[in-house]
Motif scaffolding. Structure first.
Motif, short mmCIF file in Angstrom:
data_model
loop_
_atom_site.label_atom_id
_atom_site.label_comp_id
_atom_site.label_asym_id
_atom_site.label_seq_id
_atom_site.Cartn_x
_atom_site.Cartn_y
_atom_site.Cartn_z
N PRO A 1 0.89 -1.30 -0.01
CA PRO A 1 -0.08 -0.10 -0.09
C PRO A 1 0.81 1.22 0.00
O PRO A 1 0.31 2.33 -0.77
N LEU A 2 1.96 1.23 0.50
CA LEU A 2 2.96 2.38 0.82
C LEU A 2 3.60 2.69 -0.57
O LEU A 2 4.01 3.92 -0.87
N LEU A 3 3.65 1.76 -1.51
CA LEU A 3 4.51 2.09 -2.72
C LEU A 3 3.59 2.88 -3.68
O LEU A 3 4.03 3.51 -4.62
N VAL A 4 2.35 3.03 -3.60
CA VAL A 4 1.52 3.75 -4.44
C VAL A 4 0.92 5.09 -3.54
O VAL A 4 0.27 5.89 -4.10
N GLU A 5 1.54 5.22 -2.45
CA GLU A 5 1.06 6.43 -1.60
C GLU A 5 2.03 7.49 -1.78
O GLU A 5 3.34 7.42 -1.28
N GLY A 6 1.65 8.63 -2.27
CA GLY A 6 2.58 9.85 -2.53
C GLY A 6 3.14 10.52 -1.04
O GLY A 6 4.10 11.14 -1.09
N GLY A 7 2.44 10.20 0.16
CA GLY A 7 2.70 10.70 1.67
C GLY A 7 4.20 10.13 1.93
O GLY A 7 4.96 10.68 2.64
N VAL A 8 4.65 9.06 1.36
CA VAL A 8 5.94 8.41 1.62
C VAL A 8 6.98 9.43 0.94
O VAL A 8 7.88 9.72 1.91
N PHE A 9 6.94 10.06 0.17
CA PHE A 9 7.90 11.11 -0.60
C PHE A 9 7.84 12.09 0.33
O PHE A 9 8.81 13.07 0.47
N GLU A 10 6.61 12.76 0.86
CA GLU A 10 6.52 13.86 1.88
C GLU A 10 7.07 13.71 3.11
O GLU A 10 8.21 14.23 3.87
N LEU B 1 12.82 -0.08 -5.88
CA LEU B 1 13.56 0.03 -7.06
C LEU B 1 12.61 -0.66 -8.28
O LEU B 1 12.49 0.07 -9.23
N PHE B 2 11.89 -1.72 -8.19
CA PHE B 2 11.49 -2.50 -9.28
C PHE B 2 10.22 -1.74 -9.62
O PHE B 2 9.97 -1.44 -10.73
N TRP B 3 9.43 -0.84 -8.62
CA TRP B 3 8.51 -0.29 -8.94
C TRP B 3 8.59 1.25 -9.35
O TRP B 3 7.78 1.99 -9.53
N GLY B 4 9.93 1.63 -9.28
CA GLY B 4 10.41 2.94 -9.96
C GLY B 4 10.08 4.09 -8.98
O GLY B 4 10.19 5.38 -9.24
N ARG B 5 9.81 3.74 -7.64
CA ARG B 5 9.56 4.72 -6.72
C ARG B 5 10.82 5.33 -5.77
O ARG B 5 10.63 6.46 -5.23
N LEU B 6 12.02 4.61 -5.86
CA LEU B 6 12.92 5.09 -5.12
C LEU B 6 13.71 6.36 -5.79
O LEU B 6 14.03 7.19 -5.22
N VAL C 1 10.78 4.86 5.58
CA VAL C 1 9.19 4.73 5.73
C VAL C 1 8.62 3.43 5.34
O VAL C 1 7.82 3.13 5.96
N VAL C 2 8.68 3.00 4.21
CA VAL C 2 8.46 1.63 3.77
C VAL C 2 8.76 0.68 4.69
O VAL C 2 7.99 -0.43 4.87
#
Length: 233
Positions: free
Chosen positions: A98-107, A177-182, A198-199
């Motif tokens: 769920p956190l991989l698609v959550e923009g709040g992780v970046f914030e 890395l695999f989901w391109g979020r890093l 965070v994740v």
């Protein structure tokens, strides 16, 4: 009765001192149960020197744990197997997704990177410390299962604790890395570490629950392998 400091006029000898509770032999708990027996066997396994003797003690512990009606069978976890690692991985994935698609992780990661004291990201370090403490509490202090600590790494670090932390950390990093979020948005190195942290917090909880909730895993204990540094058993 003559006081202990006075002598008997007939014999000239002093009376023996009154018995005290400290001199009474220790017979263990007044109403011992299977958990008390397992605790004694655990202590015995740590004192024997020969490998075959230690294996006999482990077999006895396993037999006691399988006794019909034993609460220890459902609640006590003694072995650490490859299946526990797999269960930790599954739990980490379920909690991290769920956190991989959550923009709040970046914030949150940006906030961790922005708050520093003398160049030290104090909030990020505090968050990492929280993960370590929370996982230890989940495994060894929360009343989910009774976790036995055997063959700690370097004699200090419990294998299950290290396994949960490492599996969840690796899972979090690889999935980001695999989901391109890093690397999305060209973050700084500190922000990337913050995203992983965070994740990792959620994944660590999932890994711990995935490991202990199913109970004792089948299979061979991985203790005799090199994970037990310094233990030749």
């Amino acid at each position: 009765m003559v006081d202990s400091d006075e002598r008997d006029p007939d014999t000239g000898a002093s009376d023996p001192p009154e018995p005290t509770d400290a001199a009474a032999p220790d017979h263990g708990p007044a109403e011992p149960d299977i958990d008390d027996l397992l605790a004694k066997l655990d202590a015995l396994s740590d004192t024997v020197d020969e490998g075959h003797e230690r294996e006999k003690v482990r077999q006895t512990i396993s037999l006691v744990e399988r006794m019909p009606g034993s609460a220890a069978f459902a609640e006590r976890i003694t072995k650490y197997t490859s299946r526990d690692l797999a269960e930790s991985f599954v739990g980490a994935v379920l909690f991290a997704l769920p956190l991989l698609v959550e923009g709040g992780v970046f914030e949150i990661a940006a906030w961790f990177a922005a708050v520093t004291v003398a160049g030290v990201p104090v909030l990020l370090l505090a968050h990492v410390g929280f993960v370590f403490v929370a996982v230890a509490g989940l495994l060894y202090f929360a009343d989910f299962r009774q976790i036995a600590i055997r063959h700690p790494i370097l004699g200090v670090i419990p294998r299950r604790y290290a396994g949960v932390l490492l599996v969840s950390l690796t899972t979090s990093t690889v999935m980001l890395l695999f989901w391109g979020r890093l690397h999305e948005g060209d973050p700084t190195t500190l922000e990337r570490l913050g995203r992983i942290a965070v994740v990792w917090a959620a994944a660590a909880f999932g890994a711990g629950l995935g490991d202990i909730l199913p109970g004792e895993s089948e299979g061979e204990d991985i203790g005799p392998l090199d994970l037990d540094i310094g233990d030749e058993s």
